[in-house]
Design an enzyme around this catalytic site. Structure first.
Site, short mmCIF file in Angstrom:
data_model
loop_
_atom_site.label_atom_id
_atom_site.label_comp_id
_atom_site.label_asym_id
_atom_site.label_seq_id
_atom_site.Cartn_x
_atom_site.Cartn_y
_atom_site.Cartn_z
CD GLU A 165 -2.67 1.26 -0.05
OE1 GLU A 165 -3.33 0.30 -0.48
OE2 GLU A 165 -2.58 2.33 -0.66
CE LYS A 224 5.00 0.84 1.68
NZ LYS A 224 4.23 2.05 1.46
CB CYS A 280 6.11 3.41 7.09
SG CYS A 280 4.66 2.48 7.59
N1 LIG Z 1 0.32 3.51 8.33
C1 LIG Z 1 0.51 3.73 7.04
O1 LIG Z 1 0.27 4.83 6.55
C2 LIG Z 1 1.00 2.65 6.14
C3 LIG Z 1 1.36 1.41 6.63
N2 LIG Z 1 1.80 0.42 5.78
C4 LIG Z 1 2.11 -0.90 6.28
O2 LIG Z 1 0.87 -1.57 6.56
C5 LIG Z 1 1.02 -2.44 7.69
C6 LIG Z 1 -0.01 -2.08 8.74
O3 LIG Z 1 0.24 -0.76 9.18
P1 LIG Z 1 -0.83 0.04 10.05
O4 LIG Z 1 -2.20 -0.17 9.50
O5 LIG Z 1 -0.31 1.41 10.17
O6 LIG Z 1 -0.71 -0.74 11.44
P2 LIG Z 1 -1.67 -0.67 12.71
O7 LIG Z 1 -0.85 -0.99 13.88
O8 LIG Z 1 -2.47 0.60 12.68
O9 LIG Z 1 -2.73 -1.85 12.46
C7 LIG Z 1 -2.40 -3.20 12.48
C8 LIG Z 1 -3.55 -3.95 13.16
O10 LIG Z 1 -3.33 -5.35 13.01
C9 LIG Z 1 -3.87 -5.99 14.16
N3 LIG Z 1 -3.32 -7.35 14.27
C10 LIG Z 1 -2.03 -7.71 14.52
N4 LIG Z 1 -1.92 -9.05 14.52
C11 LIG Z 1 -3.16 -9.55 14.28
C12 LIG Z 1 -3.68 -10.86 14.14
N5 LIG Z 1 -2.89 -11.93 14.23
N6 LIG Z 1 -5.00 -11.01 13.90
C13 LIG Z 1 -5.80 -9.93 13.80
N7 LIG Z 1 -5.37 -8.66 13.91
C14 LIG Z 1 -4.06 -8.47 14.14
C15 LIG Z 1 -3.50 -5.07 15.30
O11 LIG Z 1 -4.33 -5.29 16.42
C16 LIG Z 1 -3.70 -3.69 14.65
O12 LIG Z 1 -4.99 -3.15 14.91
C17 LIG Z 1 2.47 -2.28 8.15
O13 LIG Z 1 3.23 -3.30 7.56
C18 LIG Z 1 2.87 -0.95 7.58
O14 LIG Z 1 4.25 -0.90 7.32
C19 LIG Z 1 1.85 0.63 4.44
C20 LIG Z 1 1.48 1.82 3.90
C21 LIG Z 1 1.03 2.93 4.70
O1 LIG Z 2 4.48 3.15 3.98
C1 LIG Z 2 3.93 4.07 4.53
O2 LIG Z 2 3.57 4.09 5.71
C2 LIG Z 2 3.68 5.36 3.81
O3 LIG Z 2 4.76 6.25 4.21
C3 LIG Z 2 4.65 7.56 3.67
O4 LIG Z 2 3.42 8.17 4.09
P1 LIG Z 2 3.24 8.85 5.53
O5 LIG Z 2 4.36 8.44 6.42
O6 LIG Z 2 1.86 8.58 5.95
O7 LIG Z 2 3.34 10.43 5.26
P2 LIG Z 2 4.31 11.32 4.35
O8 LIG Z 2 3.49 12.35 3.70
O9 LIG Z 2 5.16 10.51 3.47
O10 LIG Z 2 5.21 12.05 5.42
C4 LIG Z 2 6.17 11.35 6.18
C5 LIG Z 2 6.98 12.33 7.01
O11 LIG Z 2 7.83 13.11 6.19
C6 LIG Z 2 7.63 14.49 6.45
N1 LIG Z 2 7.86 15.24 5.20
C7 LIG Z 2 7.24 14.87 4.07
C8 LIG Z 2 7.45 15.56 2.91
C9 LIG Z 2 8.32 16.65 2.88
O12 LIG Z 2 8.57 17.33 1.85
N2 LIG Z 2 8.92 17.00 4.05
C10 LIG Z 2 8.71 16.32 5.21
O13 LIG Z 2 9.31 16.67 6.25
C11 LIG Z 2 6.21 14.58 6.96
O14 LIG Z 2 5.99 15.75 7.71
C12 LIG Z 2 6.11 13.33 7.79
O15 LIG Z 2 6.65 13.53 9.07
C13 LIG Z 2 4.63 7.50 2.14
O16 LIG Z 2 4.44 8.81 1.62
C14 LIG Z 2 3.52 6.58 1.65
O17 LIG Z 2 3.58 6.46 0.23
C15 LIG Z 2 3.67 5.21 2.30
O18 LIG Z 2 2.61 4.36 1.91
#
Ligand SMILES: NC(=O)C1=CN([C@@H]2O[C@H](COP(=O)(O)OP(=O)(O)OC[C@H]3O[C@@H](n4cnc5c(N)ncnc54)[C@H](O)[C@@H]3O)[C@@H](O)[C@H]2O)C=CC1
Ligand SMILES: O=C(O)[C@H]1O[C@H](OP(=O)(O)OP(=O)(O)OC[C@H]2O[C@@H](n3ccc(=O)[nH]c3=O)[C@H](O)[C@@H]2O)[C@H](O)[C@@H](O)[C@@H]1O
Length: 477
Positions: A165, A224, A280
């Site tokens: 994602e 990713k 992340c």
């Molecule tokens: N937060 C973000 O913006 C992004 C995160 N990712 C990736 O997506 C993944 C998830 O990230 P988040 O949604 O931020 O994490 P999160 O911590 O918000 O959510 C993960 C959820 O999974 C649940 N969980 C864990 N083990 C479980 C199990 N065995 N059965 C059922 N539920 C279970 C937890 O209770 C928790 O609610 C990570 O690998 C992260 O690196 C990728 C892109 C964007």
């Molecule tokens: O894998 C993930 O979790 C995600 O991580 C980032 O998304 P996110 O961390 O939600 O937010 P960003 O907008 O990327 O910002 C990350 C950090 O960098 C900082 N940032 C971003 C951009 C910039 O120009 N300067 C800067 O300081 C932001 O303030 C923030 O603290 C990536 O942008 C997503 O594509 C990815 O899916």
């Protein structure tokens, strides 16, 4: 089974990715039943709360999408086994934090939650299923998943896809609605191709086909980590230049504009700041560094590690500048923090720069007064305690966390946080910070009144005219 249309999807993990991503699939595909499951009962209860303000995640536009699809074809549940059994396609969207113990501690991704999911699916599934890795994973995790899933000997077959994602928090709904691309990695076999097509068909309900990329599994997994490393690298690169700007009198925002106009460089992600945060960037780069070390590529590992080192330096530089400018001590001084979230438009504080800046100032015995429009008091306290405990793990301190918390106050209005303060530190770029009555703020602060703008969002000219002593990132005095 692979060529038939998907009508039942389960997603394990109702977090920042699982919740919004599945809500979008459900909204765009009313013919598909989507069940998001989680072990965390409170989280599921919050997703089901009739009051949409109580959703566990603050994300602009999310409540409308949930309101449309929930209880129509979008369901949130703790019945994990049932949802697995019923689904044809299972997304795994659980957390993959940095390991805090044993081999790879502090670097590698902790895959225990992923493994538990795989074991649970293997135990429960009675018919063939497509498994989609939505979590961010080290390259070749699909191989490990396949080994676990296909070792039951019960004849059930699993096709494993990688579909990382790319949404960013704060803009998740738009990112999901109009993604730059959707990436789907699968095996180059007949079954693999059919599984990939089934997922392409889901996304094709709203994403143009030319924006859906299909690759081999390993490429998708590594794309990713690479994407996040490149994005974080841009922030560290511009932040490195910001330090030089402060020494030379050049203006980092002007430099961003100048270099961003070059179409080969591009204008996005060039905003100098107090340092990147979020759950992340750091975790994924550490994971990449670990992989490089594992594959005996120390030069490559060192190259990417520098992105994190520069980010740590930037956070430290900001905190140190506050102490320096406040006559080399902040002991007993009131520092108002505007913002605690790692970026605007989210309530997420994971790895937020604010936490580390607060920690350094608290070590110098500052009194911190925090205001954030969306982060709860409980979360801020939790973050400070966690940071303090982690630090004390390495370096015994005389002061207990409880004593330290006596010097932290969390406010529900910005003006109360800034009243009688020696300095204001802007840590998050919330839009509302630009709208304050700075004349009023100034009249209620101690003099000289300092502003340390870690996001370069305040109007420096206006604030200086009012009487503030303003310090920016990457702008010489
Ligand atoms: N937060 C973000 O913006 C992004 C995160 N990712 C990736 O997506 C993944 C998830 O990230 P988040 O949604 O931020 O994490 P999160 O911590 O918000 O959510 C993960 C959820 O999974 C649940 N969980 C864990 N083990 C479980 C199990 N065995 N059965 C059922 N539920 C279970 C937890 O209770 C928790 O609610 C990570 O690998 C992260 O690196 C990728 C892109 C964007
Ligand atoms: O894998 C993930 O979790 C995600 O991580 C980032 O998304 P996110 O961390 O939600 O937010 P960003 O907008 O990327 O910002 C990350 C950090 O960098 C900082 N940032 C971003 C951009 C910039 O120009 N300067 C800067 O300081 C932001 O303030 C923030 O603290 C990536 O942008 C997503 O594509 C990815 O899916």
């Amino acid at each position: 089974m692979n060529n038939k249309q998907i009508s039942n999807i389960c997603c394990i993990g109702a977090g920042y990715v699982g919740g919004p991503t599945m809500a979008m699939i459900a909204q765009k595909c009313p013919h598909i039943k989507v069940t998001v499951v989680d072990l965390n009962e409170q989280r599921i209860a919050d997703w089901n709360d009739a009051d949409l303000d109580k959703l566990p995640i603050y994300e602009p536009g999310l409540a409308d999408v949930v309101a449309e699809a929930r209880n129509r074809n979008l369901f949130f549940s703790t019945e994990v086994d049932q949802a697995i059994a019923d689904a044809q396609m299972i997304f795994i969207s659980v957390n993959t934090p940095t390991k805090t113990y044993g081999v790879g501690k502090g670097m590698a991704a902790d895959l225990k939650y992923i493994e538990l999911c795989a074991r649970q699916i293997a135990r429960v599934a009675k018919d063939d299923k497509i498994i989609v890795e939505k979590s961010t994973l080290p390259v070749r995790t699909a191989e490990a998943l396949s080994t676990i899933l296909n070792s039951t000997g019960n004849g059930v077959e699993f096709d494993i896809l990688s579909s990382p994602e790319f949404l960013a928090e704060g803009t998740a709904i738009n990112d999901l609605q109009v993604p730059d691309r959707v990436l789907i990695g699968g095996k180059d076999t007949e079954r693999g191709k059919a599984a990939m097509q089934a997922l392409v068909d889901v996304y094709a309900n709203w994403v143009p086909l030319e924006n859906i990329l299909t690759t081999r599994v390993w490429s998708s997994e590594l794309s990713k980590l690479t994407a996040n490393a490149f994005l974080a690298q841009r922030v560290s690169s511009i932040n490195a230049i910001s330090a030089l700007c402060e020494k030379t009198g050049a203006d980092v925002d002007e430099i961003s504009r100048a270099i961003g106009a070059d179409s080969r460089i591009g204008s996005k992600f060039l905003k100098a700041s107090v340092g990147f945060g979020g759950s992340c960037f750091q975790k994924d780069i550490l994971n990449l560094v670990y992989l490089c070390q594992h594959f005996n590529l120390p030069e490559v590992a060192a190259y990417w590690e520098q992105v994190i080192k520069m980010n740590d330096y930037q956070k430290h530089r900001f905190a140190k500048n506050i102490i320096d400018k406040l006559f080399n001590t902040v002991s007993g001084k009131k520092i108002a923090f505007l913002g605690w979230a790692f970026k605007k438009d989210t309530n997420d504080t994971r790895e937020s720069a604010a936490i580390y800046v607060a920690d350094e100032l608290l070590q110098d015995r500052a009194e911190i007064h925090i205001y954030d429009p969306k982060v709860t008091k409980e979360q801020i306290i939790k973050d400070i305690c966690h940071c303090e405990e982690e630090r004390r793990g390495n370096l015994p301190e005389s002061e207990t966390t409880k004593e330290l918390l006596k010097r932290v106050t969390i406010h529900s209005t910005p003006y109360a946080a800034m009243e009688n303060a020696h300095a204001i530190a802007i840590l998050t770029e919330w839009d509302e910070f630009k709208t304050y009555d700075w004349q009023k703020v100034y009249s209620e602060m101690l003099k000289p009144a300092f502003v340390f703008d870690g996001r370069n969002i305040a109007d420096k000219e206006e604030l200086t005219t009012v009487g503030f002593d303003v310090y920016n990132i990457g702008k010489g005095k």
